[in-house]
Motif scaffolding. Structure first.
Motif, short mmCIF file in Angstrom:
data_model
loop_
_atom_site.label_atom_id
_atom_site.label_comp_id
_atom_site.label_asym_id
_atom_site.label_seq_id
_atom_site.Cartn_x
_atom_site.Cartn_y
_atom_site.Cartn_z
N PRO A 194 -13.91 57.80 10.93
CA PRO A 194 -15.28 57.55 11.41
C PRO A 194 -15.72 56.13 11.05
O PRO A 194 -15.27 55.58 10.04
CB PRO A 194 -16.13 58.58 10.66
N ALA A 195 -16.61 55.57 11.86
CA ALA A 195 -17.11 54.21 11.63
C ALA A 195 -18.25 54.26 10.62
O ALA A 195 -19.42 54.07 10.95
CB ALA A 195 -17.54 53.57 12.93
N VAL A 196 -17.90 54.54 9.36
CA VAL A 196 -18.87 54.63 8.27
C VAL A 196 -18.38 53.73 7.13
O VAL A 196 -17.32 53.98 6.56
CB VAL A 196 -19.02 56.09 7.77
N LEU A 197 -19.13 52.69 6.83
CA LEU A 197 -18.79 51.76 5.75
C LEU A 197 -19.65 52.07 4.54
O LEU A 197 -20.88 52.13 4.63
CB LEU A 197 -19.05 50.32 6.19
N ARG A 198 -19.01 52.31 3.40
CA ARG A 198 -19.74 52.56 2.16
C ARG A 198 -19.75 51.27 1.34
O ARG A 198 -18.73 50.66 1.08
CB ARG A 198 -19.09 53.67 1.34
N ASP A 256 -15.93 59.16 5.07
CA ASP A 256 -15.87 60.16 6.12
C ASP A 256 -17.25 60.46 6.69
O ASP A 256 -17.40 60.72 7.87
CB ASP A 256 -15.22 61.45 5.61
N ALA A 257 -18.27 60.42 5.83
CA ALA A 257 -19.64 60.72 6.24
C ALA A 257 -20.58 60.32 5.12
O ALA A 257 -20.17 60.16 3.98
CB ALA A 257 -19.78 62.22 6.52
N PRO A 258 -21.87 60.16 5.45
CA PRO A 258 -22.85 59.92 4.39
C PRO A 258 -22.91 61.13 3.45
O PRO A 258 -22.63 62.26 3.86
CB PRO A 258 -24.18 59.77 5.15
N GLU A 259 -23.28 60.88 2.20
CA GLU A 259 -23.45 61.95 1.22
C GLU A 259 -24.94 62.16 0.97
O GLU A 259 -25.76 61.30 1.30
CB GLU A 259 -22.74 61.57 -0.08
N ASP A 260 -25.29 63.30 0.37
CA ASP A 260 -26.68 63.57 0.05
C ASP A 260 -27.25 62.44 -0.79
O ASP A 260 -26.62 61.98 -1.74
CB ASP A 260 -26.81 64.89 -0.73
N GLY A 261 -28.44 61.98 -0.42
CA GLY A 261 -29.11 60.92 -1.18
C GLY A 261 -28.76 59.52 -0.72
O GLY A 261 -29.37 58.55 -1.16
N ASP A 262 -27.76 59.38 0.16
CA ASP A 262 -27.39 58.05 0.66
C ASP A 262 -28.48 57.48 1.56
O ASP A 262 -29.15 58.21 2.29
CB ASP A 262 -26.10 58.11 1.51
N THR A 263 -28.63 56.19 1.53
CA THR A 263 -29.43 55.47 2.50
C THR A 263 -28.47 55.03 3.60
O THR A 263 -27.36 54.58 3.31
CB THR A 263 -30.10 54.25 1.85
N VAL A 289 -23.54 53.01 4.58
CA VAL A 289 -24.13 53.96 3.63
C VAL A 289 -24.11 53.36 2.22
O VAL A 289 -23.15 52.71 1.82
CB VAL A 289 -23.43 55.34 3.66
N VAL A 290 -25.21 53.59 1.50
CA VAL A 290 -25.36 53.06 0.14
C VAL A 290 -25.97 54.16 -0.73
O VAL A 290 -26.98 54.76 -0.35
CB VAL A 290 -26.29 51.82 0.12
N ASP A 291 -25.37 54.40 -1.89
CA ASP A 291 -25.90 55.41 -2.80
C ASP A 291 -27.19 54.90 -3.46
O ASP A 291 -27.47 53.70 -3.45
CB ASP A 291 -24.86 55.80 -3.85
#
Length: 113
Positions: free
Chosen positions: A29-33, A52-59, A69-71
């Motif tokens: 997936p096109a998701v950059l952490r 793979d995907a955003p996690e709970d609490g991610d912006t 995505v950023v924690d």
């Protein structure tokens, strides 16, 4: 999943395009952490990786179908930043323009506040 679309951090078109190309090549997936860790030559360092995907609490910042995505902890250190992809004679890399950084280093991946 409790994600928030935000203007707290942005992904430039150049970075979004590069993430999409890397993700397609790797079949991910096109998701950059983006995360910030202690260390580096200036105190903190940026870490990038595909997720793979955003996690709970991610912006989550979206651009052209790509998610950055950023924690929560890292966001406090990079709020207001822009993530870009820069190509130069010295090479190409993701780069963070961080208004919170008091100083940086020559490598561009480390900063202090």
């Amino acid at each position: 999943m409790d994600t928030t679309a935000t203007a707290d951090i942005i992904l430039t078109p150049s970075a979004a395009s590069r993430v999409a190309a890397i993700a397609a090549k790797q079949g991910k997936p096109a998701v950059l952490r983006l995360s910030v860790e202690g260390g580096g030559c200036s105190g903190f360092q940026y870490r990038f990786g595909l997720a793979d995907a955003p996690e709970d609490g991610d912006t989550v910042a979206l651009r052209d179908g790509v998610a950055l995505v950023v924690d929560e902890m890292s966001l406090d250190l990079v709020r207001g930043s822009a993530v870009d992809f820069v190509e130069s004679l010295g090479g190409s890399a993701f780069q963070v323009t961080n208004p919170n950084a008091a100083s940086g280093c020559g490598c561009g991946s480390s900063f202090s506040i």
